[in-house]
Design a protein around this motif. Sequence first.
Motif, PDB file in Angstrom:
ATOM      1  N   LEU A   1     -11.317  -4.139   4.576  1.00  0.00           N
ATOM      2  CA  LEU A   1     -10.214  -4.640   3.723  1.00  0.00           C
ATOM      3  C   LEU A   1     -10.243  -5.874   3.629  1.00  0.00           C
ATOM      4  CD1 LEU A   1      -7.598  -2.389   5.319  1.00  0.00           C
ATOM      5  CD2 LEU A   1      -8.736  -1.731   3.303  1.00  0.00           C
ATOM      6  N   ASP A   2      -9.927  -6.405   2.462  1.00  0.00           N
ATOM      7  CA  ASP A   2      -9.675  -7.683   2.378  1.00  0.00           C
ATOM      8  C   ASP A   2      -8.298  -8.259   3.145  1.00  0.00           C
ATOM      9  OD1 ASP A   2      -7.575  -6.887   0.556  1.00  0.00           O
ATOM     10  OD2 ASP A   2      -8.572  -7.797  -1.156  1.00  0.00           O
ATOM     11  N   GLN A   3      -8.066  -9.557   2.804  1.00  0.00           N
ATOM     12  CA  GLN A   3      -6.685 -10.042   3.555  1.00  0.00           C
ATOM     13  C   GLN A   3      -5.543  -9.207   2.998  1.00  0.00           C
ATOM     14  OE1 GLN A   3      -6.612 -12.416   6.288  1.00  0.00           O
ATOM     15  NE2 GLN A   3      -4.464 -11.381   6.369  1.00  0.00           N
ATOM     16  N   ILE A   4      -5.430  -9.091   1.853  1.00  0.00           N
ATOM     17  CA  ILE A   4      -4.271  -8.335   1.458  1.00  0.00           C
ATOM     18  C   ILE A   4      -4.097  -6.851   1.781  1.00  0.00           C
ATOM     19  CG2 ILE A   4      -3.298  -7.262  -0.894  1.00  0.00           C
ATOM     20  CD1 ILE A   4      -4.004  -9.655  -2.289  1.00  0.00           C
ATOM     21  N   GLY A   5      -5.434  -6.281   2.098  1.00  0.00           N
ATOM     22  CA  GLY A   5      -5.405  -4.988   2.540  1.00  0.00           C
ATOM     23  C   GLY A   5      -4.935  -4.825   3.938  1.00  0.00           C
TER      24      GLY A   5
ATOM     25  N   ALA B   1      -0.652  -3.811   8.099  1.00  0.00           N
ATOM     26  CA  ALA B   1       0.458  -4.419   9.000  1.00  0.00           C
ATOM     27  C   ALA B   1       1.859  -3.912   8.714  1.00  0.00           C
ATOM     28  CB  ALA B   1       0.159  -5.899   9.203  1.00  0.00           C
ATOM     29  N   MET B   2       1.875  -4.052   7.538  1.00  0.00           N
ATOM     30  CA  MET B   2       3.367  -3.793   7.226  1.00  0.00           C
ATOM     31  C   MET B   2       3.778  -2.110   7.259  1.00  0.00           C
ATOM     32  SD  MET B   2       5.870  -6.031   6.509  1.00  0.00           S
ATOM     33  CE  MET B   2       6.942  -5.165   5.579  1.00  0.00           C
ATOM     34  N   GLY B   3       2.614  -1.451   6.834  1.00  0.00           N
ATOM     35  CA  GLY B   3       2.611  -0.159   6.845  1.00  0.00           C
ATOM     36  C   GLY B   3       3.036   0.377   8.325  1.00  0.00           C
ATOM     37  N   THR B   4       2.131  -0.392   9.198  1.00  0.00           N
ATOM     38  CA  THR B   4       2.374  -0.119  10.672  1.00  0.00           C
ATOM     39  C   THR B   4       3.849  -0.307  11.058  1.00  0.00           C
ATOM     40  OG1 THR B   4       0.157  -0.277  10.957  1.00  0.00           O
ATOM     41  CG2 THR B   4       1.583  -0.393  12.801  1.00  0.00           C
ATOM     42  N   LEU B   5       4.463  -1.434  10.791  1.00  0.00           N
ATOM     43  CA  LEU B   5       5.706  -1.856  11.232  1.00  0.00           C
ATOM     44  C   LEU B   5       6.692  -0.724  10.653  1.00  0.00           C
ATOM     45  CD1 LEU B   5       7.611  -3.916  12.170  1.00  0.00           C
ATOM     46  CD2 LEU B   5       7.522  -5.223  10.021  1.00  0.00           C
ATOM     47  N   ILE B   6       6.663  -0.429   9.338  1.00  0.00           N
ATOM     48  CA  ILE B   6       7.483   0.492   8.884  1.00  0.00           C
ATOM     49  C   ILE B   6       7.418   1.789   9.467  1.00  0.00           C
ATOM     50  CG2 ILE B   6       7.929   2.143   6.784  1.00  0.00           C
ATOM     51  CD1 ILE B   6       7.136  -0.566   4.831  1.00  0.00           C
ATOM     52  N   VAL B   7       6.086   2.202   9.880  1.00  0.00           N
ATOM     53  CA  VAL B   7       5.849   3.645  10.520  1.00  0.00           C
ATOM     54  C   VAL B   7       6.424   3.580  12.238  1.00  0.00           C
ATOM     55  CG1 VAL B   7       4.192   5.388  11.566  1.00  0.00           C
ATOM     56  CG2 VAL B   7       3.982   4.300   8.976  1.00  0.00           C
ATOM     57  N   ALA B   8       6.471   2.387  12.682  1.00  0.00           N
ATOM     58  CA  ALA B   8       6.766   2.253  13.900  1.00  0.00           C
ATOM     59  C   ALA B   8       8.307   2.298  14.029  1.00  0.00           C
ATOM     60  CB  ALA B   8       6.010   0.780  14.476  1.00  0.00           C
ATOM     61  N   TYR B   9       8.871   1.604  13.142  1.00  0.00           N
ATOM     62  CA  TYR B   9      10.341   1.521  12.923  1.00  0.00           C
ATOM     63  C   TYR B   9      11.057   2.768  12.834  1.00  0.00           C
ATOM     64  CZ  TYR B   9      15.020   0.495  11.282  1.00  0.00           C
ATOM     65  OH  TYR B   9      16.326   0.509  10.833  1.00  0.00           O
ATOM     66  N   ALA B  10      10.321   3.696  11.701  1.00  0.00           N
ATOM     67  CA  ALA B  10      10.939   5.045  11.416  1.00  0.00           C
ATOM     68  C   ALA B  10      10.789   6.064  12.645  1.00  0.00           C
ATOM     69  CB  ALA B  10       9.913   5.541  10.061  1.00  0.00           C
TER      70      ALA B  10
ATOM     71  N   THR C   1       3.462 -13.178  -4.931  1.00  0.00           N
ATOM     72  CA  THR C   1       4.521 -14.258  -4.855  1.00  0.00           C
ATOM     73  C   THR C   1       3.857 -15.471  -4.087  1.00  0.00           C
ATOM     74  OG1 THR C   1       5.763 -13.249  -3.360  1.00  0.00           O
ATOM     75  CG2 THR C   1       6.381 -12.772  -5.592  1.00  0.00           C
ATOM     76  N   ILE C   2       3.127 -14.987  -3.167  1.00  0.00           N
ATOM     77  CA  ILE C   2       2.756 -16.139  -2.241  1.00  0.00           C
ATOM     78  C   ILE C   2       1.024 -16.329  -2.273  1.00  0.00           C
ATOM     79  CG2 ILE C   2       4.577 -15.857  -0.918  1.00  0.00           C
ATOM     80  CD1 ILE C   2       3.036 -14.587   1.122  1.00  0.00           C
ATOM     81  N   SER C   3       0.472 -17.274  -1.571  1.00  0.00           N
ATOM     82  CA  SER C   3      -0.904 -17.703  -1.714  1.00  0.00           C
ATOM     83  C   SER C   3      -1.404 -16.602  -0.775  1.00  0.00           C
ATOM     84  CB  SER C   3      -1.088 -19.156  -1.216  1.00  0.00           C
ATOM     85  OG  SER C   3      -0.657 -19.246  -0.262  1.00  0.00           O
ATOM     86  N   ALA C   4      -2.840 -16.770  -0.769  1.00  0.00           N
ATOM     87  CA  ALA C   4      -3.534 -16.044   0.273  1.00  0.00           C
ATOM     88  C   ALA C   4      -3.238 -16.578   1.692  1.00  0.00           C
ATOM     89  CB  ALA C   4      -5.365 -15.958  -0.244  1.00  0.00           C
ATOM     90  N   PHE C   5      -3.055 -17.567   1.866  1.00  0.00           N
ATOM     91  CA  PHE C   5      -2.980 -18.241   3.244  1.00  0.00           C
ATOM     92  C   PHE C   5      -1.609 -17.938   3.607  1.00  0.00           C
ATOM     93  CE2 PHE C   5      -0.902 -21.612   6.009  1.00  0.00           C
ATOM     94  CZ  PHE C   5      -1.940 -21.495   6.956  1.00  0.00           C
ATOM     95  N   GLY C   6      -0.661 -17.629   2.838  1.00  0.00           N
ATOM     96  CA  GLY C   6       0.797 -17.345   3.035  1.00  0.00           C
ATOM     97  C   GLY C   6       0.740 -15.757   3.481  1.00  0.00           C
ATOM     98  N   VAL C   7      -0.044 -14.996   2.722  1.00  0.00           N
ATOM     99  CA  VAL C   7      -0.203 -13.584   3.100  1.00  0.00           C
ATOM    100  C   VAL C   7      -0.981 -13.313   4.404  1.00  0.00           C
ATOM    101  CG1 VAL C   7      -1.667 -11.510   2.466  1.00  0.00           C
ATOM    102  CG2 VAL C   7      -0.382 -12.808   0.601  1.00  0.00           C
ATOM    103  N   MET C   8      -1.628 -14.224   4.798  1.00  0.00           N
ATOM    104  CA  MET C   8      -2.495 -14.204   6.029  1.00  0.00           C
ATOM    105  C   MET C   8      -1.469 -14.606   7.136  1.00  0.00           C
ATOM    106  SD  MET C   8      -5.720 -16.435   7.458  1.00  0.00           S
ATOM    107  CE  MET C   8      -6.232 -16.551   9.002  1.00  0.00           C
ATOM    108  N   GLN C   9      -0.455 -15.451   6.954  1.00  0.00           N
ATOM    109  CA  GLN C   9       0.622 -15.739   7.995  1.00  0.00           C
ATOM    110  C   GLN C   9       1.654 -14.613   8.052  1.00  0.00           C
ATOM    111  OE1 GLN C   9      -0.994 -18.305   9.406  1.00  0.00           O
ATOM    112  NE2 GLN C   9       1.019 -19.114   9.997  1.00  0.00           N
TER     113      GLN C   9
END
Length: 347
Positions: free
Chosen positions: A167-171, A176-185, A26-34
């Motif tokens: 990995l590319d930026q999406i990877g 990063a999000m997977g790490t956040l979910i695992v750390a929270y759980a 849903t967002i641009s590559a720059f948005g994914v980077m941010q």
Amino acid sequence: MKSLRLGGAGAVIIVALVVMFALPKTISAFGVMQATLFAAMAVYGLSQGFVWGYAGILSFGQAAFLGIGGYTYAIAAINLGDTTVSAALAIVAPMLFAALLGYFMFFGRISDAYIGVITLTVSVILFELMNSTSGSQYHIGEAVLGGFNGIPAIPVLAPPGAPDEPLDQIGVWYVAMGTLIVAYALLKWILASRFGRVVVAIRENETRAMLIGYDPRVFKLLAFVTGAGIAGAAGCLFANWGGFISPTVFALTMSAQVIISVLIGGLGTLIGPILGAVAIQYLINVAGTQHVIDPSLGLGIVLVAFVLLVPQGVVPVVRSALLRVFSSSKEVKAVAPNAAANPESRP
């Protein structure tokens, strides 16, 4: 209350998974980077939120573990060429450092105020130390430390067993999000365990916990080491986000930023530091695009405003409001059948 907590944790994980897979579409590559930077800062916020909000240890130098994790990943990835091992070392190295530092602090029975001063001093020492490593003579293997200029061109994370396929930026965003979910759980599981309950009990009344047979020094040390490992993971993500690491990662602003994030989100919560870290990083990004207000001044204003107006933090205030609404609705449902069965009690 227990069912509400479990439901809330499940809802947070589900929302995070939806964001994880939907955002890149849903967002641009720059948005994914941010967004990757936001996720890294959220993991960093979780580390401080656990250590301070639940273990009662105010670490003014949490940036030390963030920086150690980032530098460890960069140096190991350049020398080893295996980013999977490097990422693991980025978590282990801060934990070992925290175990050594925490042993002398907690078993030396240093008071809470001095613990804050010591952790702050350690981050300042590391900042000055890495600043003084300019010149080709300062290197660890093939990794030139670079002084204030830092280490550029850090190898990006690659899948295990495929070091030549970074990995590319999406990877990196997924990691990063997977790490956040695992750390929270993981922290949710720790807090629900006997160890987590003892940690919270020590925060509430250390003397009473000691009198019933628990050694506060051991539990504080383990909590401190756990927070350092999570901060190290955030440092690894931060290095992958920009492909660069410098001594500014140890700076006072990084330690202050995570403290402000926890205060805004709310002490004694896990979702609060996540939301606070994202909000603060967003404000920093916005402040960096204008030249009217200094970003540090803006952060100070935000901190003072929240301390004066919302001292509990956003999440505890919202949670209290929802609990009041939930309790009121249950009381109404309980009174309604009684009123129907006893018409004389109606006004």
